[in-house]
Design a protein around this motif. Structure first.
Motif, PDB file in Angstrom:
ATOM      1  N   VAL A   1       2.595  -3.345  10.170  1.00  0.00           N
ATOM      2  CA  VAL A   1       2.122  -4.049   8.979  1.00  0.00           C
ATOM      3  C   VAL A   1       2.216  -3.153   7.752  1.00  0.00           C
ATOM      4  N   ILE A   2       2.714  -3.738   6.652  1.00  0.00           N
ATOM      5  CA  ILE A   2       2.592  -3.137   5.324  1.00  0.00           C
ATOM      6  C   ILE A   2       1.468  -3.901   4.640  1.00  0.00           C
ATOM      7  N   LEU A   3       0.348  -3.247   4.434  1.00  0.00           N
ATOM      8  CA  LEU A   3      -0.834  -3.917   3.912  1.00  0.00           C
ATOM      9  C   LEU A   3      -0.803  -3.931   2.388  1.00  0.00           C
TER      10      LEU A   3
ATOM     11  N   VAL B   1       2.993   5.086   1.041  1.00  0.00           N
ATOM     12  CA  VAL B   1       2.696   4.305  -0.164  1.00  0.00           C
ATOM     13  C   VAL B   1       4.006   3.742  -0.707  1.00  0.00           C
ATOM     14  N   LEU B   2       4.114   2.423  -0.715  1.00  0.00           N
ATOM     15  CA  LEU B   2       5.319   1.761  -1.215  1.00  0.00           C
ATOM     16  C   LEU B   2       5.046   1.253  -2.622  1.00  0.00           C
ATOM     17  N   ILE B   3       5.759   1.809  -3.605  1.00  0.00           N
ATOM     18  CA  ILE B   3       5.580   1.409  -4.999  1.00  0.00           C
ATOM     19  C   ILE B   3       6.481   0.215  -5.281  1.00  0.00           C
ATOM     20  N   ASP B   4       5.880  -0.887  -5.685  1.00  0.00           N
ATOM     21  CA  ASP B   4       6.640  -2.111  -5.952  1.00  0.00           C
ATOM     22  C   ASP B   4       7.547  -1.955  -7.169  1.00  0.00           C
ATOM     23  N   ALA B   5       8.678  -2.655  -7.141  1.00  0.00           N
ATOM     24  CA  ALA B   5       9.552  -2.734  -8.315  1.00  0.00           C
ATOM     25  C   ALA B   5       9.007  -3.777  -9.273  1.00  0.00           C
TER      26      ALA B   5
ATOM     27  N   GLU C   1      -9.661   0.407  -4.887  1.00  0.00           N
ATOM     28  CA  GLU C   1      -9.339  -0.571  -3.842  1.00  0.00           C
ATOM     29  C   GLU C   1      -8.126  -0.128  -3.032  1.00  0.00           C
ATOM     30  N   PHE C   2      -7.107   0.397  -3.709  1.00  0.00           N
ATOM     31  CA  PHE C   2      -5.941   0.903  -2.986  1.00  0.00           C
ATOM     32  C   PHE C   2      -6.350   2.027  -2.033  1.00  0.00           C
ATOM     33  N   ILE C   3      -7.222   2.896  -2.476  1.00  0.00           N
ATOM     34  CA  ILE C   3      -7.692   3.996  -1.626  1.00  0.00           C
ATOM     35  C   ILE C   3      -8.503   3.452  -0.449  1.00  0.00           C
ATOM     36  N   ARG C   4      -9.298   2.424  -0.698  1.00  0.00           N
ATOM     37  CA  ARG C   4     -10.052   1.797   0.396  1.00  0.00           C
ATOM     38  C   ARG C   4      -9.105   1.220   1.443  1.00  0.00           C
ATOM     39  N   VAL C   5      -8.031   0.607   0.980  1.00  0.00           N
ATOM     40  CA  VAL C   5      -7.049   0.038   1.902  1.00  0.00           C
ATOM     41  C   VAL C   5      -6.357   1.144   2.698  1.00  0.00           C
ATOM     42  N   ILE C   6      -6.048   2.268   2.045  1.00  0.00           N
ATOM     43  CA  ILE C   6      -5.441   3.411   2.750  1.00  0.00           C
ATOM     44  C   ILE C   6      -6.365   3.907   3.843  1.00  0.00           C
ATOM     45  N   ASN C   7      -7.644   4.075   3.508  1.00  0.00           N
ATOM     46  CA  ASN C   7      -8.607   4.569   4.499  1.00  0.00           C
ATOM     47  C   ASN C   7      -8.730   3.617   5.676  1.00  0.00           C
ATOM     48  N   TYR C   8      -8.648   2.314   5.393  1.00  0.00           N
ATOM     49  CA  TYR C   8      -8.683   1.342   6.479  1.00  0.00           C
ATOM     50  C   TYR C   8      -7.407   1.432   7.317  1.00  0.00           C
ATOM     51  N   ALA C   9      -6.257   1.464   6.652  1.00  0.00           N
ATOM     52  CA  ALA C   9      -4.973   1.519   7.369  1.00  0.00           C
ATOM     53  C   ALA C   9      -4.915   2.710   8.315  1.00  0.00           C
ATOM     54  N   ALA C  10      -5.507   3.823   7.898  1.00  0.00           N
ATOM     55  CA  ALA C  10      -5.477   5.042   8.713  1.00  0.00           C
ATOM     56  C   ALA C  10      -6.226   4.880  10.032  1.00  0.00           C
ATOM     57  N   THR C  11      -7.105   3.880  10.115  1.00  0.00           N
ATOM     58  CA  THR C  11      -7.866   3.661  11.357  1.00  0.00           C
ATOM     59  C   THR C  11      -7.163   2.700  12.304  1.00  0.00           C
TER      60      THR C  11
ATOM     61  N   ILE D   1      -0.583   0.020  11.198  1.00  0.00           N
ATOM     62  CA  ILE D   1      -0.487  -0.150   9.743  1.00  0.00           C
ATOM     63  C   ILE D   1      -0.057   1.182   9.131  1.00  0.00           C
ATOM     64  N   PRO D   2       1.244   1.473   9.133  1.00  0.00           N
ATOM     65  CA  PRO D   2       1.725   2.767   8.638  1.00  0.00           C
ATOM     66  C   PRO D   2       1.907   2.836   7.133  1.00  0.00           C
ATOM     67  N   TYR D   3       1.861   1.684   6.429  1.00  0.00           N
ATOM     68  CA  TYR D   3       2.150   1.661   4.995  1.00  0.00           C
ATOM     69  C   TYR D   3       1.181   0.741   4.257  1.00  0.00           C
ATOM     70  N   ILE D   4       0.992   1.045   2.963  1.00  0.00           N
ATOM     71  CA  ILE D   4       0.364   0.093   2.047  1.00  0.00           C
ATOM     72  C   ILE D   4       1.294  -0.071   0.851  1.00  0.00           C
ATOM     73  N   SER D   5       1.109  -1.173   0.132  1.00  0.00           N
ATOM     74  CA  SER D   5       1.927  -1.446  -1.043  1.00  0.00           C
ATOM     75  C   SER D   5       1.077  -1.292  -2.296  1.00  0.00           C
ATOM     76  N   VAL D   6       1.672  -0.709  -3.349  1.00  0.00           N
ATOM     77  CA  VAL D   6       0.965  -0.480  -4.611  1.00  0.00           C
ATOM     78  C   VAL D   6       1.799  -1.008  -5.771  1.00  0.00           C
ATOM     79  N   LYS D   7       1.150  -1.752  -6.658  1.00  0.00           N
ATOM     80  CA  LYS D   7       1.792  -2.198  -7.901  1.00  0.00           C
ATOM     81  C   LYS D   7       1.284  -1.325  -9.038  1.00  0.00           C
ATOM     82  N   ILE D   8       2.190  -0.685  -9.744  1.00  0.00           N
ATOM     83  CA  ILE D   8       1.790   0.150 -10.874  1.00  0.00           C
ATOM     84  C   ILE D   8       1.115  -0.691 -11.956  1.00  0.00           C
TER      85      ILE D   8
END
Length: 409
Positions: free
Chosen positions: A88-90, A183-187, A109-119, A123-130
């Motif tokens: 999953v990419i969350l 961390v996947l940075i969206d285009a 919120e992005f950091i909260r999602v990272i901390n969750y994904a790590a458990t 879920i090896p990735y999360i997506s971030v919109k600049i």
């Protein structure tokens, strides 16, 4: 190769008959462009009026394309996917609100999602919109200023604002590196993409030394992006970091063409789809040819592109689960690709957004538009779900007949 995307039994093993029927109905309605266009215009308005449409949306398009309204709800979907070898990419799918306080909240919120994904095991990735942590107008200014590539700005206030954006991104990547979550940075649109590209290089240079943590997204429907990929790779080699890229075809084609025409500049979009397809497949080959230097997420619903990438791995003797190659499709679409890749041992994920219905409406409207505009996409989904329902009905009938024919003991 024995890999096939026509195996509907594998593709839909995780779905019940009721869920398949709901998917077939939804994609069937999306097959009518006028209906989707009407829905895209009317739905956001209905949401604002307070009319009781949440239930309808929740049971249809939201359920199809979104993991849930909360992390806890989404966790059930992620676990279900994991049972079939799908990662999953969350994506915290809430669109940005303006204001420094909101940008700081989005970072948290992005950091909260990272901390969750790590458990979670899958879920090896999360997506971030600049655009979730930066003002859109600031990105436009940064994109158009000719010498901002050096990071220098003429206006102190905007320079300070950009530094806060950089600090937010650093905070996100720092936690991700500690937790070993990508961390996947969206285009984004071409008129704000340049500062995003430069920020991604900065973060890669810091965090991609030993392993790939930060990925930037490259949209190959732009005619300059294949050369950009090669330049990007050259910079990474010079500076000694692993280049992380997610390669997609793109999401803003009509908006890009309209703006270019209105403002009188050459469109950044390819002449036609064949050029996009050609550049996309060339980019896949380039990344696989340079697999030691480039970590790549092949994010596409195009069956040929996925098959070609899988073939290249086999031709070059590269393991299906190599750490620098990953496939991905959106949740709710192209299950025939995702689940058959997973069963064949490839590293593959679903891009899984979550968030309150009201907040993810923009995402859902893009999915509706995308399915209507991509030639044959909804028809393919309808055919696949119908094929699987017929297969199950036939299998059930055969099993029932066999049970009747079995002699009594």
């Amino acid at each position: 190769m024995r890999l096939s995307f026509n195996n509907t039994e594998t593709a839909f093993a995780y779905k019940s008959n009721k869920e398949l029927q709901a998917s077939r109905f939804l994609f069937g309605t999306m097959n009518y462009p006028w209906f989707s266009a009407l829905g895209v215009r009317v739905t956001p308005f209905l949401m604002k009026t307070g009319l009781p449409v949440h239930g309808i949306i929740r049971k249809t398009i939201f359920k199809q394309f979104v993991g849930g309204e909360t992390l806890e709800q989404t966790a059930d979907v992620a676990r279900r996917l994991g049972e079939y070898g799908v990662q999953v990419i969350l994506d915290y799918g809430v669109e940005a609100k303006e204001g420094e306080e909101n940008f700081d909240h989005a970072r948290d919120e992005f950091i909260r999602v990272i901390n969750y994904a790590a458990t979670q095991p899958n879920i090896p990735y999360i997506s971030v919109k600049i655009t979730g942590i930066a003002r859109f107008e600031l990105l436009k200014i940064m994109n158009s200023a000719p010498r901002l590539r050096s990071g220098i700005h003429d206006h102190e206030e905007e320079g300070a604002e950009w530094e806060r954006v950089r600090e937010r991104m650093y905070d996100i990547c720092e936690v991700a590196a500690e937790k070993n979550v990508g961390v996947l940075i969206d285009a984004e649109e071409s008129w704000i993409q340049d500062p995003i590209d430069r920020l991604s290089v900065e973060m890669m240079e810091i965090f991609n030394r030993e392993k790939c943590i930060v990925y930037n997204t490259i949209q190959l429907y732009r005619h300059d992006r294949l050369n950009f990929l090669r330049m990007y790779h050259s910079i990474a080699k010079q500076r000694g970091f692993i280049l992380g890229v997610k390669i997609v075809r793109g999401a803003y084609m009509e908006k890009e063409r309209t703006r270019a025409q209105l403002m009188g500049y050459p469109s950044p979009i390819q002449q036609d789809k064949s050029f996009t397809d050609g550049d996309y497949n060339t980019a896949v080959e380039y990344c696989i040819d340079n697999i030691n230097d480039i970590a790549t997420i092949i994010a596409t619903h195009n069956e040929y592109s996925n098959l070609r990438a899988a073939e290249l791995l086999d031709e070059k003797g590269i393991p299906h689960n190599h750490k620098h190659i990953h496939f991905s499709q959106l949740y709710g679409m192209s299950d025939n690709i995702t689940f058959n890749l997973a069963k064949a041992g490839y590293s593959v994920s679903k891009y899984l957004p979550f968030g309150p219905i009201r907040d993810v409406i923009p995402y859902l409207m893009r999915r509706a538009q995308e399915n209507s505009s991509i030639n044959g996409q909804t028809s393919r989904e309808v055919i696949l779900t119908r094929t699987e329902l017929r297969r199950r009905a036939k299998a059930a009938k055969a099993a029932k007949h066999a049970a009747k024919a079995k002699p009594a003991v």
